[in-house]
Scaffold this active site. Structure first.
Site, short mmCIF file in Angstrom:
data_model
loop_
_atom_site.label_atom_id
_atom_site.label_comp_id
_atom_site.label_asym_id
_atom_site.label_seq_id
_atom_site.Cartn_x
_atom_site.Cartn_y
_atom_site.Cartn_z
N CYS A 1 -3.10 11.92 19.71
CA CYS A 1 -3.69 13.26 19.08
C CYS A 1 -3.16 13.39 17.74
O CYS A 1 -1.96 12.74 17.27
CB CYS A 1 -2.82 14.47 20.14
SG CYS A 1 -3.30 14.33 21.71
N HIS B 1 -2.59 -4.08 11.48
CA HIS B 1 -2.51 -3.57 12.67
C HIS B 1 -2.33 -4.53 13.99
O HIS B 1 -2.33 -4.23 15.06
CB HIS B 1 -4.13 -3.00 13.13
CG HIS B 1 -4.59 -2.03 12.23
ND1 HIS B 1 -5.45 -2.18 11.07
CD2 HIS B 1 -4.38 -0.47 12.01
CE1 HIS B 1 -5.62 -0.99 10.41
NE2 HIS B 1 -4.78 -0.09 11.04
N GLU C 1 -9.48 -2.41 3.04
CA GLU C 1 -9.09 -3.29 4.20
C GLU C 1 -10.11 -4.10 4.42
O GLU C 1 -11.25 -3.92 4.52
CB GLU C 1 -9.04 -2.25 5.44
CG GLU C 1 -8.83 -2.79 6.70
CD GLU C 1 -8.81 -1.91 7.74
OE1 GLU C 1 -8.16 -0.78 7.60
OE2 GLU C 1 -9.24 -2.21 8.99
N ASP D 1 -4.20 7.88 -2.68
CA ASP D 1 -4.78 7.37 -1.36
C ASP D 1 -6.10 8.26 -0.80
O ASP D 1 -5.96 9.60 -1.00
CB ASP D 1 -3.81 7.38 -0.16
CG ASP D 1 -2.78 6.31 -0.50
OD1 ASP D 1 -3.15 5.20 -0.99
OD2 ASP D 1 -1.52 6.31 0.00
N GLU E 1 7.96 5.45 1.11
CA GLU E 1 7.58 6.64 1.79
C GLU E 1 8.53 7.04 3.14
O GLU E 1 7.97 7.54 3.97
CB GLU E 1 6.06 6.49 2.23
CG GLU E 1 5.24 6.22 0.85
CD GLU E 1 3.67 6.14 1.52
OE1 GLU E 1 3.17 6.76 2.56
OE2 GLU E 1 2.83 5.56 0.75
N ILE F 1 0.86 -1.29 0.05
CA ILE F 1 0.05 0.10 0.09
C ILE F 1 0.92 1.08 0.03
O ILE F 1 0.37 2.40 -0.23
CB ILE F 1 -0.91 0.04 1.12
CG1 ILE F 1 -1.83 -1.36 1.19
CG2 ILE F 1 -1.87 0.96 1.18
CD1 ILE F 1 -2.48 -1.46 -0.29
N1 GLN Z 1 0.31 5.09 1.37
C1 GLN Z 1 -0.13 4.93 2.68
C2 GLN Z 1 0.72 4.11 3.32
O1 GLN Z 1 1.01 3.13 2.97
C3 GLN Z 1 -1.50 4.90 3.00
C4 GLN Z 1 -1.97 5.03 4.49
C5 GLN Z 1 -3.51 5.05 4.75
O2 GLN Z 1 -4.06 4.60 3.88
N2 GLN Z 1 -3.60 5.73 5.81
O3 GLN Z 1 1.09 4.44 4.53
ZN ZN Z 2 -5.00 2.58 4.56
#
Ligand code: GLN
Ligand code: ZN
Length: 763
Positions: A525, A703, A674, A608, A493, A440
């Site tokens: 936060c 997660h 997801e 995204d 990233e 992702i």
């Molecule tokens: N491209 C983002 C990542 O891989 C997507 C994060 C997300 O959808 N919250 O972290």
């Molecule tokens: Zn995501």
């Protein structure tokens, strides 16, 4: 005299004291008494900040969540934590997060480990609460100890205290019946507990109680409307006076109902429902207080005080002492103190108000109403100057951006060809196997990455050094993916602190605070960036990183962007134009980035939209309007590319049942979602709707530290193939991997790739 009050104060602390105290306690590094002392000190400080008001809230402070507090007050604890022998606060954390503090775990053996309570969004805010759990046999029993204790603290400090609780109907409305029984049937059992609580307040010498019923701003079934009548009739005989508080929007078809309830005061959101003020004033009985939320409790902009007085003054003349004023809702959703900001540009700062400044605004309004505008002339003049400065500032207005917005037409968001033709052209270029694998976007944010970033920020590492450090990480991510045999790679990233802040930082029209934290849930936060002006992109943002990554491999490298709707929904957004316009501006800026990536030879681009669903309005009747501009914004961003360029989007959920047509309308070639935790059940939406393009249903729950086995992944994908033709399926994790460690990610992805190979043999 007009009465001033506040519905709730941010409890996390100006320096996030509560967050740090909680996390220290959970790690077992501080005692329960130390944590409690921090809570007490914060409450005292927050009341001091509200000393000028006629009433300050008591009971708005929560160690984790105000809804969970209410569940404990009402004795509604999930069955699974009932036998716990330890401290009440530890049990509270067990419900909140599945476990309490490190050292407090000695009871986990005797009382059993527990599943954390489910968390969901608090109305249309970015705050999340712990969902009350019910079943047909749920009973309630009063535990007023938390409120009594806080009232006692307030009394010692001389606070003009008004307890705040969540009302019985909204409490039921927020919860879930685990056995699918009708939770409204619990109302007769719940009301005596509320009655007893109100009597407790009377015994404590409390004059007014604030009962929050924000469910009144949503579309309610007749039975729920009826419940309001039943509930407040039943409570009307109590001696304590009741201020019924509604917020987050207009009452609309519930307006008459709200006005007729036998309460002593009604609070309405006069920011989002200005036009209801006169209606409510006309309908309320003569003796009922009307409280108007005249200051936006959810944003960070200064109120135009003179404009507010234009409608408040005549209202005050007709209502007199019956008029109360307050922020529109609890200030929970704003940062605490603008004065802490040392780095914010002075001009932009002059346009803003955080919680403390909003309370100052309230005092100015009260001064003007009570003693005439002349009595607060200086404050009003300063406010008018700031409002005018912002209105006319060239930093807010960019004619070129406005012109581009005016030129938007339907063609801008339309791909040249329909998906089937595009898919053919893309397949010819990308040459991917069936069940292609990808991730992702993010890979683990290692200690080295964080270290390099903080060194760079502190000036200890120069640009060249920082770039080299990030390139090392990118190379590592690429090599790992090649070794694993993934089909479409990502750069990982590493250079991004946060998927919204990273883009905001490089767009004109954005500002950033140092301490603008708002509670998201528990100790978590967020610090939303501030979208203050017309948005433009001075230069390419991601192209160099992506090109570098592509240079490390011959496999296709996916360009990674955050979409306009998500950037919008996770920012503090300007209030001087519709959100849709700000969203279109973001769309045009990110569109340029998409086109630059394409020009640089990037063949797969993911945009995204993690927060698209989050932006849905509270009332279903407003959904269409939102979805229309949100989807169009995405289309404008994505759809300017050639047929050969493959567009992906990603969403962190898959509750698509009610919005699947809009998702399809975005016309992305591939959507990753997801699904792993729901065992693909969330793909139900695809039963009744023939989703036309490609889908990657997540098969790895990122997660959890657990590694999904190959067989499990194969099973999940086979389930998915029952609903979506196999030739349009991708294999990927649920979301980004940045919170995981490489040691977890590698075996998980290895199993994922192996599963894809197995699936190909069957295909
Ligand atoms: N491209 C983002 C990542 O891989 C997507 C994060 C997300 O959808 N919250 O972290
Ligand atoms: Zn995501």
């Amino acid at each position: 005299m007009v009465t001033t009050h506040n519905l709730g104060f941010p409890r996390i602390g100006a320096k996030r004291e509560l967050k740090f105290a909680l996390e220290t306690y959970w790690k077992g590094q501080s005692t329960r008494d130390e944590l409690k002392a921090t809570g007490k000190a914060l409450r005292a400080r927050h009341w001091e900040h509200q000393a000028k008001l006629d009433f300050a809230p008591v009971g708005d402070f929560a160690f984790y969540d105000q809804v969970l507090d209410m569940s404990f007050t009402l004795g509604n604890l999930p069955e699974r934590v009932r036998g716990f022998h330890g401290d009440r606060l530890d049990n509270y954390f067990r419900v909140a997060r599945g476990r309490s503090a490190h050292g407090a775990q000695e009871h986990s053996a005797c009382c059993g480990g527990v599943a954390a309570g489910e968390m969901t969004k608090w109305f249309d805010t970015n705050y999340h609460y712990i969902v009350p759990e019910f079943d047909a046999s749920t009973n309630f029993s009063l535990d007023p100890s938390r409120l009594i204790e806080q009232l006692a603290e307030a009394r010692v400090l001389g606070v003009k205290a008004r307890p705040v609780i969540i009302g019985p109907v909204t409490y039921l409305w927020l919860g879930k019946a685990k056995d699918d029984s009708d939770r409204l049937a619990l109302l007769p059992r719940l009301l005596p507990v509320y009655a007893a609580l109100l009597d407790y307040f009377t015994a404590q010498g409390v004059e007014w109680v604030q009962i929050d019923e924000p469910a009144l701003v949503t579309e309610l079934e007749p039975a729920w409307r009826e419940a309001f009548v039943t509930a407040y009739d039943a409570l009307s005989a109590r001696r304590v006076r009741v201020l019924l508080a509604t917020y987050f929007g207009p009452l609309k078809d519930n307006l008459q109902l709200a006005c007729q309830l036998p309460v002593d005061g009604l609070h309405i959101d006069a920011v989002n429902a200005r036009d209801e003020v006169a209606l409510v004033a006309a309908q309320l009985p003569d003796s009922t207080v009307l409280s108007v939320g005249a200051i936006n409790g959810r944003n960070i902009w200064k109120t135009d005080l003179n404009a507010a007085l234009e409608w408040l003054e005549p209202l005050y003349r007709s209502l007199g002492d019956r008029l109360w004023i307050a922020p529109s809702c609890s200030l929970l959703h704003t940062p605490v103190d603008l004065d802490s900001e040392q780095k914010l540009d002075a001009e932009i700062k002059s346009w803003l108000a955080f919680a403390l400044q909003k309370l100052d605004e309230l005092s100015v309004l009260a001064g003007a109403l009570n003693n005439g505008r002349a009595s607060v002339a200086d404050a009003l003049e300063a406010n008018a100057a700031a409002i005018e400065n912002r209105r006319a500032s060239p930093r807010v207005h960019n004619p070129a951006v406005k012109a581009a917005i005016a030129r938007i037409d339907a063609a801008l968001g339309k791909r040249a060809s329909a998906y089937p033709l595009r898919a053919e052209k893309q397949a010819a270029i990308l040459n991917l196997p069936p069940f292609p694998t990808t991730t992702i976007g993010s890979f683990p944010q290692t200690g080295e990455i964080r270290h390099a970033r903080s060194q760079f920020k502190a000036g200890a590492l120069d640009h060249t050094g920082y770039k080299a450090a990030m390139e090392r990480e990118i190379t590592r991510a690429v090599k790992e993916q090649e070794a694993l045999g993934l089909d479409v790679l990502v750069h990982g990233e590493a250079e991004r602190n946060d998927m919204v802040e990273y883009f905001g930082e490089q767009l004109d029209g954005y500002a950033f605070s140092q301490f603008g934290w708002v509670q998201s849930y528990g100790s978590r936060c967020v610090k939303p960036p501030i979208l203050f002006g017309d948005i433009s992109r001075p230069k390419a943002i991601t192209v160099e990183w992506t090109q570098y990554a592509q240079s490390q491999t011959t496999r296709p490298m996916k360009g990674m962007l955050t979409g306009p709707v998500t950037i919008l929904n996770w920012s503090f957004v300007r209030d001087d134009q519709p959100r849709s316009v700000s969203c279109y501006q973001l769309a045009l800026a990110i569109r340029e980035e998409v086109l630059d990536l394409e020009k640089a030879g990037v063949r797969v681009i993911q945009i995204d939209e993690a927060a698209l669903r989050e932006g849905l309005p509270l009332r279903k009747s407003h959904w269409n309007e939102y979805l229309q501009w949100a989807v169009e914004s995405f289309r404008i961003t994505a759809n300017g590319v050639k047929d050969e360029t493959q567009i992906h989007t990603h969403m962190c959920y898959s509750e698509f049942n009610d919005i699947i047509a809009s998702i399809a309308d975005m016309d992305a070639d591939v959507i990753t979602i997801e699904t792993s935790r729901s065992d693909m059940e969330l793909l139900d939406a695809f039963d009744h709707f023939n989703y036309p393009n490609e889908i990657g249903p997540g098969v790895y729950d990122i997660h959890s530290p657990n590694i999904p086995g190959e067989d499990h992944i194969v099973q999940l994908m086979k389930k998915a193939a029952e609903r979506i033709p196999a030739e349009r399926l991708w294999v990927n994790p649920d979301c980004g991997l940045k919170t995981r460690a490489w040691e977890e990610v590698i075996p998980a992805l290895r199993n994922m790739v192996a599963a894809a190979k197995t699936l190909r043999q069957g295909a």
